[in-house]
Design a protein around this motif. Structure first.
Motif, PDB file in Angstrom:
ATOM      1  N   ARG A 196      29.374  39.981  39.165  1.00  0.00           N
ATOM      2  CA  ARG A 196      27.879  40.613  39.281  1.00  0.00           C
ATOM      3  C   ARG A 196      28.253  41.261  40.679  1.00  0.00           C
ATOM      4  O   ARG A 196      29.080  40.735  41.522  1.00  0.00           O
ATOM      5  CB  ARG A 196      27.006  39.419  39.263  1.00  0.00           C
ATOM      6  CG  ARG A 196      26.667  39.108  37.708  1.00  0.00           C
ATOM      7  CD  ARG A 196      25.895  37.866  37.600  1.00  0.00           C
ATOM      8  NE  ARG A 196      26.469  36.909  38.357  1.00  0.00           N
ATOM      9  CZ  ARG A 196      25.747  35.744  38.887  1.00  0.00           C
ATOM     10  NH1 ARG A 196      24.485  35.841  38.813  1.00  0.00           N
ATOM     11  NH2 ARG A 196      26.455  34.906  39.525  1.00  0.00           N
ATOM     12  N   ARG A 204      31.415  42.036  42.483  1.00  0.00           N
ATOM     13  CA  ARG A 204      32.422  41.049  43.091  1.00  0.00           C
ATOM     14  C   ARG A 204      33.567  41.129  41.955  1.00  0.00           C
ATOM     15  O   ARG A 204      33.626  41.802  41.093  1.00  0.00           O
ATOM     16  CB  ARG A 204      31.814  39.637  42.895  1.00  0.00           C
ATOM     17  CG  ARG A 204      30.777  39.356  43.954  1.00  0.00           C
ATOM     18  CD  ARG A 204      30.265  37.910  44.109  1.00  0.00           C
ATOM     19  NE  ARG A 204      29.445  37.585  43.025  1.00  0.00           N
ATOM     20  CZ  ARG A 204      28.449  36.839  42.965  1.00  0.00           C
ATOM     21  NH1 ARG A 204      27.960  36.482  44.441  1.00  0.00           N
ATOM     22  NH2 ARG A 204      27.502  36.381  42.210  1.00  0.00           N
ATOM     23  N   VAL A 205      34.697  40.717  42.560  1.00  0.00           N
ATOM     24  CA  VAL A 205      35.985  40.969  41.858  1.00  0.00           C
ATOM     25  C   VAL A 205      36.055  39.515  40.733  1.00  0.00           C
ATOM     26  O   VAL A 205      35.672  38.560  40.992  1.00  0.00           O
ATOM     27  CB  VAL A 205      37.096  40.662  42.708  1.00  0.00           C
ATOM     28  CG1 VAL A 205      38.537  40.576  41.929  1.00  0.00           C
ATOM     29  CG2 VAL A 205      37.209  41.644  43.742  1.00  0.00           C
ATOM     30  N   GLY A 260      32.967  33.447  32.932  1.00  0.00           N
ATOM     31  CA  GLY A 260      31.761  34.203  33.678  1.00  0.00           C
ATOM     32  C   GLY A 260      31.185  35.187  32.501  1.00  0.00           C
ATOM     33  O   GLY A 260      31.875  35.816  31.703  1.00  0.00           O
ATOM     34  N   TRP A 268      39.563  38.268  28.345  1.00  0.00           N
ATOM     35  CA  TRP A 268      39.009  39.538  28.987  1.00  0.00           C
ATOM     36  C   TRP A 268      38.425  40.752  28.196  1.00  0.00           C
ATOM     37  O   TRP A 268      39.068  41.282  27.689  1.00  0.00           O
ATOM     38  CB  TRP A 268      39.851  40.210  30.082  1.00  0.00           C
ATOM     39  CG  TRP A 268      41.049  39.393  30.792  1.00  0.00           C
ATOM     40  CD1 TRP A 268      42.240  39.593  30.636  1.00  0.00           C
ATOM     41  CD2 TRP A 268      40.862  38.089  31.417  1.00  0.00           C
ATOM     42  NE1 TRP A 268      42.852  38.781  31.492  1.00  0.00           N
ATOM     43  CE2 TRP A 268      42.009  37.508  31.654  1.00  0.00           C
ATOM     44  CE3 TRP A 268      39.328  37.386  31.713  1.00  0.00           C
ATOM     45  CZ2 TRP A 268      42.238  36.435  32.666  1.00  0.00           C
ATOM     46  CZ3 TRP A 268      39.822  36.278  32.473  1.00  0.00           C
ATOM     47  CH2 TRP A 268      41.029  35.746  32.825  1.00  0.00           C
ATOM     48  N   ARG A 313      37.193  25.852  43.265  1.00  0.00           N
ATOM     49  CA  ARG A 313      35.954  26.258  42.373  1.00  0.00           C
ATOM     50  C   ARG A 313      36.370  27.088  41.038  1.00  0.00           C
ATOM     51  O   ARG A 313      35.277  27.071  40.309  1.00  0.00           O
ATOM     52  CB  ARG A 313      34.621  27.031  43.108  1.00  0.00           C
ATOM     53  CG  ARG A 313      35.257  28.164  43.651  1.00  0.00           C
ATOM     54  CD  ARG A 313      34.108  28.450  44.508  1.00  0.00           C
ATOM     55  NE  ARG A 313      34.569  29.443  45.681  1.00  0.00           N
ATOM     56  CZ  ARG A 313      34.229  30.812  45.716  1.00  0.00           C
ATOM     57  NH1 ARG A 313      33.416  31.403  44.913  1.00  0.00           N
ATOM     58  NH2 ARG A 313      34.537  31.516  46.721  1.00  0.00           N
ATOM     59  N   ALA A 314      37.387  27.255  40.676  1.00  0.00           N
ATOM     60  CA  ALA A 314      37.803  27.733  39.466  1.00  0.00           C
ATOM     61  C   ALA A 314      38.629  27.081  38.678  1.00  0.00           C
ATOM     62  O   ALA A 314      39.459  26.120  39.192  1.00  0.00           O
ATOM     63  CB  ALA A 314      38.278  29.047  39.806  1.00  0.00           C
TER      64      ALA A 314
HETATM   65  P1  BTX Z   1      30.096  36.597  39.313  1.00  0.00           P
HETATM   66  O1  BTX Z   1      30.019  37.725  40.071  1.00  0.00           O
HETATM   67  O2  BTX Z   1      29.278  35.260  38.895  1.00  0.00           O
HETATM   68  O3  BTX Z   1      31.526  35.726  39.693  1.00  0.00           O
HETATM   69  C1  BTX Z   1      32.337  36.373  40.475  1.00  0.00           C
HETATM   70  C2  BTX Z   1      32.989  35.524  41.632  1.00  0.00           C
HETATM   71  O4  BTX Z   1      33.632  34.128  40.631  1.00  0.00           O
HETATM   72  C3  BTX Z   1      34.121  35.738  42.509  1.00  0.00           C
HETATM   73  O5  BTX Z   1      33.369  36.376  43.589  1.00  0.00           O
HETATM   74  C4  BTX Z   1      34.759  34.919  42.828  1.00  0.00           C
HETATM   75  O6  BTX Z   1      34.536  34.054  43.728  1.00  0.00           O
HETATM   76  C5  BTX Z   1      35.009  33.950  41.415  1.00  0.00           C
HETATM   77  N1  BTX Z   1      35.989  34.482  40.553  1.00  0.00           N
HETATM   78  C6  BTX Z   1      36.790  35.638  40.398  1.00  0.00           C
HETATM   79  N2  BTX Z   1      37.652  35.703  39.354  1.00  0.00           N
HETATM   80  C7  BTX Z   1      37.478  34.515  38.833  1.00  0.00           C
HETATM   81  C8  BTX Z   1      38.093  33.616  37.796  1.00  0.00           C
HETATM   82  N3  BTX Z   1      39.145  34.473  36.911  1.00  0.00           N
HETATM   83  N4  BTX Z   1      37.816  32.522  37.453  1.00  0.00           N
HETATM   84  C9  BTX Z   1      36.715  31.815  38.154  1.00  0.00           C
HETATM   85  N5  BTX Z   1      36.145  32.383  39.077  1.00  0.00           N
HETATM   86  C10 BTX Z   1      36.455  33.533  39.519  1.00  0.00           C
HETATM   87  C11 BTX Z   1      31.017  36.725  36.724  1.00  0.00           C
HETATM   88  O7  BTX Z   1      30.497  37.156  37.779  1.00  0.00           O
HETATM   89  C12 BTX Z   1      31.266  37.726  35.612  1.00  0.00           C
HETATM   90  C13 BTX Z   1      32.577  37.833  35.247  1.00  0.00           C
HETATM   91  C14 BTX Z   1      32.623  38.855  34.132  1.00  0.00           C
HETATM   92  C15 BTX Z   1      34.159  39.095  34.038  1.00  0.00           C
HETATM   93  C16 BTX Z   1      34.207  39.829  32.487  1.00  0.00           C
HETATM   94  S1  BTX Z   1      35.879  39.949  32.148  1.00  0.00           S
HETATM   95  C17 BTX Z   1      35.425  41.301  30.799  1.00  0.00           C
HETATM   96  C18 BTX Z   1      34.641  42.082  31.643  1.00  0.00           C
HETATM   97  N6  BTX Z   1      35.242  43.111  32.361  1.00  0.00           N
HETATM   98  C19 BTX Z   1      35.076  43.119  33.695  1.00  0.00           C
HETATM   99  O8  BTX Z   1      35.123  44.048  34.559  1.00  0.00           O
HETATM  100  N7  BTX Z   1      34.035  41.874  33.884  1.00  0.00           N
HETATM  101  C20 BTX Z   1      33.865  41.195  32.546  1.00  0.00           C
END
Ligand code: BTX
Length: 328
Positions: free
Chosen positions: A123, A126-127, A191, A137, A228-229
């Motif tokens: 969100r 963020r990465v 996430g 994924w 935290r992961a």
């Molecule tokens: P979020 O903004 O709640 O969480 C992002 C934050 O989580 C990052 O800033 C970092 O601190 C932490 N983070 C990053 N990578 C990881 C990880 N692999 N495991 C745990 N913590 C992490 C949450 O966003 C939503 C994520 C959605 C991801 C999916 S993957 C398939 C789809 N494609 C894409 O680009 N995003 C979604």
């Protein structure tokens, strides 16, 4: 309807170590022995190891662990999610591919899945770290006939479906941190990112992105988020089957979605609250310069966070920074 390929895999799987003759398979599946042989070659292309013993028959020596649209489809028990699967080894982000597919009229329930993302996103830009072959994924295209203001409920619904899938496994006790992080032992394992294309009162489509850490070791989680992961492997010290997890998540999501459309959000709300992180505990909230502490009561019918106000009443919170007493 179960496809011939899925039935074939099921028959081979049921036979375990024993061989099944080509004749038996051809009778059960109502196809020729040559067709059976062709199916076996296709299975091998998708990573299955099949042993064919002359005059005896076939048996599976190794199930495929390779993610492909075929390996996900075979054994997937859904009516509409995943009837179209776009699998790519590497993408920038499955969200980007899914948005394009949605604009190109891909149907409701289309799944985009990748082995690796070079710019996975969370969100607010963020990465999201998405190491090759180590997690789920994926992005799902939905075309719900609900007003745009209800879209955030889809995020809560997805989180509930994932928590319910993880809960089926021994040794895993998931929690959901409002609105959309799945935690195990206070650490983020998954996430969800929901993005929507809408007009004022009509959703064109929603892309629900799911990132689930599965088989990363300790060293494969970046240092910055180490504390935290977590991944399923780190929690249980064993390798997890990614294909099976994908199938279970898609099946769970389809069920939750159908029930959400039929019965409304009430059912999702109570299931979500079963997993709600720190429900009944004090949390601290900041909004601008205002800071307060309150008891976290649960979620409201519209998905908002509910706290106990200073007057002892339930108060809805739509946007605030929340200190969960774990790093966000
Ligand atoms: P979020 O903004 O709640 O969480 C992002 C934050 O989580 C990052 O800033 C970092 O601190 C932490 N983070 C990053 N990578 C990881 C990880 N692999 N495991 C745990 N913590 C992490 C949450 O966003 C939503 C994520 C959605 C991801 C999916 S993957 C398939 C789809 N494609 C894409 O680009 N995003 C979604």
């Amino acid at each position: 309807m179960e496809s011939t390929r899925s039935k074939l895999i099921r028959l081979l799987a049921d036979a375990k170590e024993s061989y099944i003759s080509g004749q038996q398979l051809s009778e059960q599946l109502h196809i020729s022995r040559t067709a059976i042989w062709k199916h076996m070659k296709e299975l091998e292309k998708d990573g299955y190891v099949i042993e064919a013993k002359p005059k005896t028959g076939y048996r599976i020596k190794k199930f495929s662990g390779n993610v492909s649209s075929n390996t996900i489809t075979w054994g997937l028990n859904t009516l509409w999610i995943g009837k179209e699967i776009i699998h790519k080894p590497t993408v920038t982000s499955t969200q980007v591919v899914a948005h394009q597919a949605a604009r190109d009229n891909s149907p409701h329930g289309t799944v985009v899945i990748a082995d690796e993302q070079s710019s996975g996103r969370g969100r607010m830009e963020r990465v999201w770290h998405s190491k090759k072959g180590k997690g789920v994924w994926m992005s799902i295209i939905l075309r719900p006939n609900i007003p745009p203001y209800m879209a955030p409920q889809l995020t809560l619904m997805t989180a509930t479906a994932i928590a319910e899938v993880l809960d089926q496994y021994d040794g895993i006790q998931p929690n959901i941190k409002w609105p959309n992080d799945i935690l195990i032992q206070n650490k983020k394992v998954a996430g969800i990112l929901t993005e929507m294309q809408a007009e004022q009162d009509r959703i064109q489509y929603v892309v629900v992105g799911i990132g689930l850490n599965v088989n990363q070791d300790n060293t494969e989680i970046p240092d910055a988020i180490h504390y935290r992961a977590t991944s399923l492997k780190m929690e249980t010290e064993k390798e997890w089957p990614i294909i099976e997890l994908v199938q279970k998540i898609l099946e769970g999501l389809e069920k939750e979605y159908e029930s959400f459309l039929k019965k409304g959000f009430g059912d999702v709300k109570s299931k979500w609250e079963n997993y709600g992180f720190r429900i009944g505990e004090m949390i601290s909230l900041h909004s601008g310069t205002e800071k307060k502490e309150a008891v976290f009561l649960g979620i409201a019918e519209d998905g908002a966070l509910l706290i106990e106000s200073s007057k002892g009443e339930a108060e809805k919170i739509y946007s605030a920074e929340i200190d969960w007493f774990v790093e966000d």
